[in-house]
Design a protein around this motif. Structure first.
Motif, PDB file in Angstrom:
ATOM      1  N   GLN A  93      30.774  10.593  40.705  1.00  0.00           N
ATOM      2  CA  GLN A  93      30.503   9.188  40.415  1.00  0.00           C
ATOM      3  C   GLN A  93      29.085   8.859  40.839  1.00  0.00           C
ATOM      4  N   SER A  94      28.381   8.091  40.013  1.00  0.00           N
ATOM      5  CA  SER A  94      27.025   7.656  40.371  1.00  0.00           C
ATOM      6  C   SER A  94      26.944   6.138  40.321  1.00  0.00           C
ATOM      7  N   LYS A  95      25.972   5.605  41.045  1.00  0.00           N
ATOM      8  CA  LYS A  95      25.671   4.183  40.949  1.00  0.00           C
ATOM      9  C   LYS A  95      24.998   3.936  39.601  1.00  0.00           C
ATOM     10  N   PRO A  96      24.961   2.664  39.157  1.00  0.00           N
ATOM     11  CA  PRO A  96      24.340   2.395  37.851  1.00  0.00           C
ATOM     12  C   PRO A  96      22.902   2.900  37.739  1.00  0.00           C
ATOM     13  N   ASP A  97      22.139   2.895  38.852  1.00  0.00           N
ATOM     14  CA  ASP A  97      20.745   3.342  38.754  1.00  0.00           C
ATOM     15  C   ASP A  97      20.609   4.868  38.790  1.00  0.00           C
ATOM     16  N   LEU A  98      21.709   5.583  38.927  1.00  0.00           N
ATOM     17  CA  LEU A  98      21.784   7.049  38.855  1.00  0.00           C
ATOM     18  C   LEU A  98      21.137   7.778  40.030  1.00  0.00           C
ATOM     19  N   ASN A  99      20.549   7.059  41.004  1.00  0.00           N
ATOM     20  CA  ASN A  99      19.903   7.734  42.128  1.00  0.00           C
ATOM     21  C   ASN A  99      20.881   8.155  43.214  1.00  0.00           C
ATOM     22  N   LYS A 100      22.031   7.490  43.281  1.00  0.00           N
ATOM     23  CA  LYS A 100      23.012   7.774  44.320  1.00  0.00           C
ATOM     24  C   LYS A 100      24.309   8.233  43.661  1.00  0.00           C
ATOM     25  N   ALA A 101      24.895   9.299  44.214  1.00  0.00           N
ATOM     26  CA  ALA A 101      26.111   9.830  43.589  1.00  0.00           C
ATOM     27  C   ALA A 101      26.952  10.555  44.618  1.00  0.00           C
ATOM     28  N   TRP A 102      28.224  10.763  44.303  1.00  0.00           N
ATOM     29  CA  TRP A 102      29.073  11.617  45.123  1.00  0.00           C
ATOM     30  C   TRP A 102      29.935  12.491  44.230  1.00  0.00           C
ATOM     31  N   TYR A 103      30.256  13.662  44.778  1.00  0.00           N
ATOM     32  CA  TYR A 103      30.937  14.705  44.015  1.00  0.00           C
ATOM     33  C   TYR A 103      32.162  15.153  44.808  1.00  0.00           C
ATOM     34  N   ILE A 104      33.314  15.114  44.193  1.00  0.00           N
ATOM     35  CA  ILE A 104      34.574  15.295  44.915  1.00  0.00           C
ATOM     36  C   ILE A 104      35.413  16.377  44.243  1.00  0.00           C
ATOM     37  N   ALA A 105      36.012  17.255  45.068  1.00  0.00           N
ATOM     38  CA  ALA A 105      37.072  18.140  44.568  1.00  0.00           C
ATOM     39  C   ALA A 105      38.378  17.373  44.760  1.00  0.00           C
ATOM     40  N   THR A 106      39.114  17.133  43.689  1.00  0.00           N
ATOM     41  CA  THR A 106      40.269  16.242  43.769  1.00  0.00           C
ATOM     42  C   THR A 106      41.602  16.983  43.778  1.00  0.00           C
ATOM     43  N   CYS A 107      42.586  16.350  44.433  1.00  0.00           N
ATOM     44  CA  CYS A 107      43.971  16.792  44.373  1.00  0.00           C
ATOM     45  C   CYS A 107      44.817  15.530  44.199  1.00  0.00           C
ATOM     46  N   ASN A 108      45.415  15.368  43.050  1.00  0.00           N
ATOM     47  CA  ASN A 108      46.215  14.179  42.751  1.00  0.00           C
ATOM     48  C   ASN A 108      47.678  14.577  42.588  1.00  0.00           C
ATOM     49  N   ALA A 109      48.577  13.672  42.995  1.00  0.00           N
ATOM     50  CA  ALA A 109      50.005  14.001  42.931  1.00  0.00           C
ATOM     51  C   ALA A 109      50.803  12.867  42.313  1.00  0.00           C
ATOM     52  N   LEU A 110      51.793  13.231  41.536  1.00  0.00           N
ATOM     53  CA  LEU A 110      52.748  12.248  41.019  1.00  0.00           C
ATOM     54  C   LEU A 110      53.809  12.044  42.096  1.00  0.00           C
ATOM     55  N   LEU A 111      53.802  10.856  42.731  1.00  0.00           N
ATOM     56  CA  LEU A 111      54.784  10.586  43.790  1.00  0.00           C
ATOM     57  C   LEU A 111      56.143  10.231  43.218  1.00  0.00           C
ATOM     58  N   LYS A 112      56.138   9.438  42.142  1.00  0.00           N
ATOM     59  CA  LYS A 112      57.409   8.995  41.568  1.00  0.00           C
ATOM     60  C   LYS A 112      57.204   8.611  40.107  1.00  0.00           C
ATOM     61  N   ARG A 113      58.123   9.027  39.270  1.00  0.00           N
ATOM     62  CA  ARG A 113      58.094   8.627  37.849  1.00  0.00           C
ATOM     63  C   ARG A 113      59.454   8.098  37.453  1.00  0.00           C
ATOM     64  N   TRP A 114      59.455   7.009  36.706  1.00  0.00           N
ATOM     65  CA  TRP A 114      60.676   6.478  36.109  1.00  0.00           C
ATOM     66  C   TRP A 114      60.546   6.645  34.600  1.00  0.00           C
ATOM     67  N   ASN A 115      61.373   7.503  34.021  1.00  0.00           N
ATOM     68  CA  ASN A 115      61.424   7.640  32.570  1.00  0.00           C
ATOM     69  C   ASN A 115      62.561   6.775  32.046  1.00  0.00           C
ATOM     70  N   LEU A 116      62.203   5.743  31.313  1.00  0.00           N
ATOM     71  CA  LEU A 116      63.187   4.797  30.787  1.00  0.00           C
ATOM     72  C   LEU A 116      63.282   4.986  29.270  1.00  0.00           C
ATOM     73  N   PRO A 117      64.329   4.441  28.628  1.00  0.00           N
ATOM     74  CA  PRO A 117      64.497   4.674  27.188  1.00  0.00           C
ATOM     75  C   PRO A 117      63.263   4.296  26.353  1.00  0.00           C
ATOM     76  N   SER A 118      62.580   3.211  26.706  1.00  0.00           N
ATOM     77  CA  SER A 118      61.399   2.811  25.923  1.00  0.00           C
ATOM     78  C   SER A 118      60.205   2.501  26.815  1.00  0.00           C
ATOM     79  N   ALA A 119      60.180   3.092  27.982  1.00  0.00           N
ATOM     80  CA  ALA A 119      59.095   2.783  28.913  1.00  0.00           C
ATOM     81  C   ALA A 119      58.939   3.904  29.939  1.00  0.00           C
ATOM     82  N   GLN A 120      57.804   3.859  30.619  1.00  0.00           N
ATOM     83  CA  GLN A 120      57.578   4.802  31.718  1.00  0.00           C
ATOM     84  C   GLN A 120      56.808   4.081  32.821  1.00  0.00           C
TER      85      GLN A 120
END
Lengths: 205, 89
Positions: free
Chosen positions: A59-86
């Motif tokens: 991610q960078s700031k709008p002026d592009l001079n400042k930024a950070w770089y991340i190795a990510t780990c994301n997890a699905l904690l809970k999912r509800w699968n419904l007949p016409s929704a999620q």
């Protein structure tokens, strides 16, 4: 080519992450780019299963001079699968490095992403706490509500009308936007009430 | 009688099978892609189609091949969704 120009070129070629699903289906990749008044985000993640993903995030700031770089780990904690929704609750995390005009430091972020989506209605909220040394210390909130005028087939174009509210470091931005879905590609285009352009795209493969 | 039995046997072994799966949680084209790409990885599968409007997934197997219900349920779960019901033709 200077650092700023290199980053600008990279942001055009690569992709972002807020409101891309942080975890996708098993053995899939998700490439995202986000550009708005808070800056530019690029992300790429791989989901070994539908429960978690590993990736890289920049991610960078709008002026592009400042930024950070991340190795990510994301997890699905809970999912509800419904007949016409999620509905989903995801946990977002990552560690990496920050850059301020050539000066490097550490970086870390974590947050939660919640959504409820039917075929015609979307409600979503995401927050992200960021520590990026001399570049950024923030707690970012994003809320979205929207609807689709009709349900399209997989290979047809489906439009969504969304309203996005962002709040970070005492700055808030309201952005009406148009989302277009077709096959494995999603594009979003919006203009905030402060006149800043929003342009996001996501591809899964 | 013997001919009818042979015809029945041949139709069961040489025909493709259509499997109709009712899936919960399908709301968008990304969902459809996830299911389609996951199911297509199986060698037994000829085609997959997903109806986003109803959440119905239609799997057509290759001639003489099949997928049992447990495998179908596992594939849909790998894509991140849940099976409501499975019907076969």
């Amino acid at each position: 080519m200077g650092n700023v120009n290199r980053w600008a070129l990279l942001s055009l070629l690569l992709p972002a992450a807020l409101f891309a699903r942080p975890v996708s289906y098993a053995d899939s990749w998700t490439l995202t780019q986000k550009n708005d008044s808070f800056g530019h985000i690029l992300s790429l993640h791989y989901s070994p299963t539908a429960r978690y993903s590993l990736g890289v995030f920049a991610q960078s700031k709008p002026d592009l001079n400042k930024a950070w770089y991340i190795a990510t780990c994301n997890a699905l904690l809970k999912r509800w699968n419904l007949p016409s929704a999620q509905a989903n609750i995801f946990f977002l995390s990552g560690v990496g490095a920050s850059r301020n005009k050539g000066r490097m430091g550490g970086a870390a972020q974590c947050g939660l992403s919640l959504d409820y989506e039917t075929r015609r209605i979307l409600i979503a909220y995401e927050n992200r706490a960021v520590y990026a040394g001399h570049v950024e210390k923030s707690f970012h909130h994003i809320g979205r509500v929207g609807f689709s005028p009709y349900v399209a087939a997989f290979d047809a174009l489906q439009p969504w009308i969304l309203l996005q509210y962002e709040y970070k470091n005492s700055k808030s931005v309201l952005t009406p936007l148009l989302r277009l879905y077709r096959n494995n590609v999603l594009v979003e285009l919006g203009l905030s009430t402060k006149g800043t352009l929003l342009f996001n795209w996501i591809v899964t493969f | 009688m013997r001919l009818a039995f042979i015809m029945l046997f041949l139709s069961a072994t040489l025909c493709a099978e259509e499997i109709f799966v009712e899936v919960k949680g399908v709301v968008c084209s990304f969902c459809a892609q996830g299911i389609s790409e996951t199911v297509k990885k199986r060698a037994e599968v000829e085609t997959v189609s997903v109806d986003i409007d109803t959440g119905d997934v239609t799997i057509v197997t290759k001639t003489g091949q099949t997928l049992d219900d447990t495998t179908v349920e596992k594939l849909i779960e790998d894509a991140g969704y849940e099976v409501s019901s499975i019907r076969r033709l």
